[in-house]
Design a protein around this motif. Sequence first.
Motif, PDB file in Angstrom:
ATOM      1  N   THR A 265      27.553  -2.268  -5.596  1.00  0.00           N
ATOM      2  CA  THR A 265      28.972  -2.226  -5.244  1.00  0.00           C
ATOM      3  C   THR A 265      29.850  -2.556  -6.455  1.00  0.00           C
ATOM      4  OG1 THR A 265      28.868  -4.521  -4.475  1.00  0.00           O
ATOM      5  CG2 THR A 265      28.567  -2.797  -2.828  1.00  0.00           C
TER       6      THR A 265
ATOM      7  N   GLU B  62      29.964   0.592  -8.650  1.00  0.00           N
ATOM      8  CA  GLU B  62      30.866   1.567  -8.047  1.00  0.00           C
ATOM      9  C   GLU B  62      32.329   1.169  -8.261  1.00  0.00           C
ATOM     10  OE1 GLU B  62      30.600   4.189  -4.061  1.00  0.00           O
ATOM     11  OE2 GLU B  62      30.510   2.014  -3.752  1.00  0.00           O
TER      12      GLU B  62
ATOM     13  N   THR C 140      23.693   5.022  -5.360  1.00  0.00           N
ATOM     14  CA  THR C 140      25.050   4.791  -5.875  1.00  0.00           C
ATOM     15  C   THR C 140      25.187   5.268  -7.308  1.00  0.00           C
ATOM     16  OG1 THR C 140      25.388   2.876  -4.423  1.00  0.00           O
ATOM     17  CG2 THR C 140      26.783   3.024  -6.378  1.00  0.00           C
TER      18      THR C 140
END
Length: 259
Positions: free
Chosen positions: A185, A188, A68
């Motif tokens: 997450t 991101e 990521t």
Amino acid sequence: MMSYTRRNTLKMLAGIAALGVLPSCHAAPADNGRNAAAAATHDAAAAAPAAGRPLKIGIIGAGWLGGTVGRIWVKAGHEVMFSARNLDKVRRDIQGLGARARVGTPKEAAAFGDVLLFAVPYTAMDQLGKDLAPEIRGKIVLDATNTNGSDPRVQQEAGGNVAVMSSILLPDTRLVRAFSCVDATQIEASFERGGRNPLAVPIAGDDAQALATAEQLVRDTHCVPVSVGGLANAVKFQRGSAAFRNHTNEAEMRRILGV
């Protein structure tokens, strides 16, 4: 006769000025070459990553977090080589990112990067430190790995400090603890917000230049770095601390960390 000549002369000069031969009061300064160069420099700076120049980054462990963050760095303008045990999956993950994203073995990624991100299971750190010793020597290493502070080896060799243990396992590197206590997450999501309400990312390191590089790379993900100082202070955000997986803003993170 003189007034006629003067009127014609003025008309002639006005015509020449209209053709751009003579400067008017609204013309650009005479040093157009310097202005053009400055404009080009400004345009190049705007296109480059916030760090001022693209970096070559090797990702050791392009899984959930490493993959990521690495993909975000590519989007920010850096050159990134991703490595993992399953290279076919990594190739699928980076499709569409263009020439700045490539895939290699851990040894190739370690040799490629001027800066390295380690995001592997902590049990792999010892062997990786040995296998990659020539490639990682002297380089800035961002350590995003995790283990429990009560791990017997961490307790015995590093006084319970995971960051210090990492510096022992990856000797002769300029290690910075970064991205170790935040969720992929959340990183991101912060990047996608484009700088609005950025996620706070605690970091720690003993090398001032390496710490500054880490701070900029955190900013390139549209997160905000919160430094606690040297590696000895990294216990403030390792697993089991109030800061670990506490996804919040800079002000609140500073309060939690006491910095």
